[in-house]
Design a protein around this motif. Structure first.
Motif, short mmCIF file in Angstrom:
data_model
loop_
_atom_site.label_atom_id
_atom_site.label_comp_id
_atom_site.label_asym_id
_atom_site.label_seq_id
_atom_site.Cartn_x
_atom_site.Cartn_y
_atom_site.Cartn_z
N ASN A 26 -7.09 46.14 18.30
CA ASN A 26 -6.72 46.69 16.99
C ASN A 26 -7.86 46.66 15.97
OD1 ASN A 26 -4.11 47.30 17.73
ND2 ASN A 26 -3.27 45.36 17.01
N ILE A 27 -8.99 46.09 16.34
CA ILE A 27 -10.08 45.94 15.37
C ILE A 27 -10.62 47.29 14.88
CG2 ILE A 27 -12.46 45.12 15.05
CD1 ILE A 27 -11.71 42.65 16.68
N PRO A 28 -10.85 48.29 15.76
CA PRO A 28 -11.34 49.59 15.24
C PRO A 28 -10.39 50.21 14.22
CG PRO A 28 -11.66 49.47 17.61
CD PRO A 28 -10.83 48.28 17.24
N ALA A 29 -9.08 50.16 14.48
CA ALA A 29 -8.12 50.71 13.52
C ALA A 29 -8.11 49.90 12.23
CB ALA A 29 -6.72 50.74 14.14
N PHE A 30 -8.23 48.59 12.37
CA PHE A 30 -8.29 47.71 11.19
C PHE A 30 -9.53 48.03 10.36
CE2 PHE A 30 -9.82 43.69 9.30
CZ PHE A 30 -8.74 43.38 8.47
N ARG A 31 -10.66 48.23 11.03
CA ARG A 31 -11.92 48.55 10.32
C ARG A 31 -11.77 49.86 9.55
NH1 ARG A 31 -15.02 48.47 14.45
NH2 ARG A 31 -15.87 46.36 14.13
N GLN A 32 -11.20 50.86 10.20
CA GLN A 32 -11.05 52.15 9.54
C GLN A 32 -10.12 52.06 8.33
OE1 GLN A 32 -9.11 55.16 11.92
NE2 GLN A 32 -10.03 56.85 10.76
#
Length: 699
Positions: free
Chosen positions: A427-433
């Motif tokens: 989930n980190i990429p979605a969290f970053r965005q």
């Protein structure tokens, strides 16, 4: 430069004179005026330090229930566990409550979770372990407000729980027999900014009763002061009283372990201020929690054996040195990641690695937020899960931001300035965005710009002396809402630079008029600081006393240094002379001679511009650029003629040029050398001003 912009205030007209006229020192008066305190009456009220805490602890919701349940446990000989957090606030809160319960004859143990193995806050394994030791009452300090499931689990084992905390609450409160937190709904406690150790202190005062309040406050205010400063709490109201009293009494503290730590840190015979707590004591206590040994710090502060206290203090300082080395390595790796990050992902920095030490990522996040002027989220990865620490910047509310992304998180907690969270790695990429979108909206879509807030531009450098700097102690204690003042000296001459401390820090000397100052710039070196001896510079700094071999001198602790944006008398005169030429004013022949550049100077400047201005243009500080460009010119009046040549190039279409305050934007056109400079109206005006009988040669 460390900061892209400096915000330098204009002090209210006459305010400094009014305050100095009333007997307040010049520097103190300047700081007060910059913070809107402009009359002697306002100054007296601000500088006054109350000795007593004005609010009864029982104004805090559920404090009566908490005191009753703890008192019943003491009276009945029940085993009590104090469950704290692993940071300085949590450790000092734990020690305050444990020490008090022991003084009442309580059967008490303490538990501070290991940051890496146990994670933040209450955990089922810890609760089960404490239950197995016979604990029947669990009291949390500086944690627990989000532990709904964990408190329910403790209840299922037959344990009662009293929660004391100061962090933000979620909608559902834990099912404890008492929940004491000034932020909980319905709590009418007037002062909302207590640290966790402040809430623990209030519980102790409630247990001791009004008749013992003064004695208990005297005993525990020093520990509460350390935790309050370390947790960067609002330095007003009751916090100001706690910290003021704690600093004043630290040398008389009854805690043997604290004295051992002061000795090991080199502070035994020195006046301890909030600055020393923040930069010397707190990092050493924090190191224990960060490196997975928080119990060591609590054991030290609770220790009653002087020899064991000395041993623990040495171990704690050794842990801090280890922490510093690990921190620097993580910081370097994080900066490398950021340099490879696209601009659209720099409104909020979300970084992750499976090699980073979980206990150190939070302090690295603080450094990154300051360097890049945005909130930072540092994530330690292990087994497909990330444990993150985040730090705010510029008023960004971390707790609200994490709530907005809660569907991507396994859990989170904290407050608006600092928080922690758990997330699945996928989930980190979605969290970053999403976090970057959230931060961008908060900033109004503008790119992050690091800005230094200066408190006081010093207009009279000669008045900065030892007595004036010593008088700044009246502004203590420093903290959120009453920050350590940043001073600024504009248009000083940099006399000397020298790398020190194994080439990790920088010593320097500045001159302004007849005043001379020595400075130290931590984590900066001569090769990359952007200025050189002989330069005209602006300096931003804290003022402090340097004590060395019984000698006490004024020292600047540098915050930033840059090529000066203020002109010298000669530079200002040159700019005015060029303005007169551009307006077509009548010029004396000798002024025209001074202004008129040679052909070689024009060519040299054009070549320097081609080297300095990239294809997509340049936006930079105006005066420093003029100084750099004028270094390329040989012959007379290089600065003056650089200014005029830029205007000639602009007039003849060789470049586009726009002034924006202290900045200038430049863009070179494609016409290049095809333009005839001798047709410039500015140069023709100069030739007309010359006495033709004396020559003067056209370009």
């Amino acid at each position: 430069m460390k900061y892209q912009q400096w915000s330098i205030p204009e002090l209210p007209a006459g305010a400094v004179d009014r305050l100095t006229g009333a007997g307040y020192p010049y520097l103190v008066s300047s700081v007060l005026a910059s913070r809107g305190i402009t009359t002697p009456e306002e100054a007296a009220a601000f500088l006054e330090r109350d000795r007593d805490l004005p609010y009864s602890p029982f104004l805090m919701k559920d404090m009566d229930k908490a005191a009753q349940r703890v008192s019943r446990a003491l009276a009945g000989g029940e085993k009590i566990a104090v469950f704290g957090d692993y940071d300085v606030d949590g450790i000092t809160a734990t020690v305050i409550l444990v020490d008090y319960l022991l003084s009442r004859g309580g059967d008490v143990v303490h538990y501070i979770p290991r940051r890496i193995e146990d994670g933040y806050g209450l955990g089922r394994d810890a609760i089960l372990s404490l239950h197995g030791q016979g604990v029947r009452l669990l009291v949390t300090v500086d944690c627990g407000i989000t532990g709904v499931e964990e408190v329910a689990y403790a209840n299922s084992l037959g344990m009662d729980v009293v929660v004391t905390d100061h962090h933000e609450c979620k909608e559902e409160l834990p099912p404890a027999c008492a929940v004491v937190d000034p932020h909980r709904p319905g709590c009418g406690y007037p002062f909302k900014h207590l640290a966790g150790c402040g809430v623990a202190l209030k519980l102790v005062l409630a247990l001791g009763g009004e008749s013992r309040e003064e004695a208990l406050l005297s005993r525990y205010c020093t520990l509460a002061a350390i935790g309050t400063v370390a947790d960067v709490m609002q330095m007003s109201g009751e916090n100001r009283t706690i910290v003021s009293r704690g600093l004043a009494s630290i040398s008389r503290s009854d805690f043997i372990g604290l004295h051992a730590l002061l000795h090991e840190a080199g502070l035994s015979d020195k006046t301890v201020t909030s600055v020393q707590i923040g930069f010397v004591l707190a990092p050493r206590i924090n190191a224990a929690g960060r490196m997975g040994a928080a119990d060591m710090a609590a054991d030290l502060l609770l220790c009653t054996d002087p020899h064991r206290a000395e041993h623990l203090a040495r171990e704690l300082c050794a842990l801090n040195r280890e922490r510093q080395a690990v921190e620097q390595e993580i910081y370097s790796q994080a900066v490398e990641q950021i340099e490879e990050t696209p601009p659209q992902e720099r409104s909020a920095l979300v970084l992750a690695s499976d090699t980073w030490h979980q206990g150190v990522v939070g302090i690295v996040a603080s450094r990154l937020s300051e360097k890049y002027a945005c909130p930072s989220f540092m994530i330690h990865l292990s087994g497909g899960t990330g444990k993150g620490s985040c730090r705010s910047w510029g008023g960004f509310n971390l707790f609200a931001a994490l709530e907005a992304c809660s569907d991507l998180l396994l859990g989170f907690g904290g407050h608006e300035l600092a928080a922690g969270f758990t997330i699945e790695e996928k989930n980190i990429p979605a969290f970053r965005q999403r976090m970057n979108q959230y931060a961008s909206r908060f900033r109004g879509g503008k790119a992050p710009v690091s800005c230094l807030q200066v408190d006081v531009p010093i207009g009279q450098a000669g008045r900065v002396n030892l007595a004036e700097v010593e008088a700044l102690d009246a502004l203590e204690p420093y903290g959120a809402g009453n920050a350590r003042p940043v001073f600024c000296l504009r248009g000083a001459t940099l006399d000397r630079l020298q790398n020190v401390g194994q080439n990790r820090h920088l010593k320097l000397r500045l001159t302004k008029g007849s005043a001379q100052f020595d400075g130290i710039f931590f984590s900066a070196v001569a090769q990359t600081c952007g200025v050189a001896p002989g330069d005209r510079v602006d300096a931003a700094f804290y003022l402090q006393i340097n004590e060395f071999r019984s000698s006490r001198t004024v020292q600047m602790q540098m915050v930033d240094i840059r090529p000066s944006l203020t002109g010298s008398t000669r530079e200002e005169e040159s700019l005015e002379l060029v303005d007169r030429c551009l307006r077509g004013d009548e010029l004396r022949p000798r002024d025209a001679v001074r202004l008129l550049p040679s052909r070689d100077q024009c060519v040299s400047l054009w070549r320097a511009l081609q080297h300095a201005v990239p294809p997509d243009g340049l936006e930079t500080d105006y005066l420093p650029l003029l100084r750099r460009l004028s270094g390329a010119l040989q012959g007379a009046e290089p600065f003056l003629r650089t200014v005029l040549c830029l205007e000639v190039f602009r007039e003849r279409g060789l470049l586009q040029c726009r002034r924006l305050g202290d900045s200038i934007s430049l863009h070179l056109t494609s016409q290049g050398k095809k333009v005839a400079l001798d047709r410039s109206e500015y140069l023709l005006h100069l030739h007309r001003a010359l006495d033709t009988s004396r020559g003067g040669g056209r370009l």
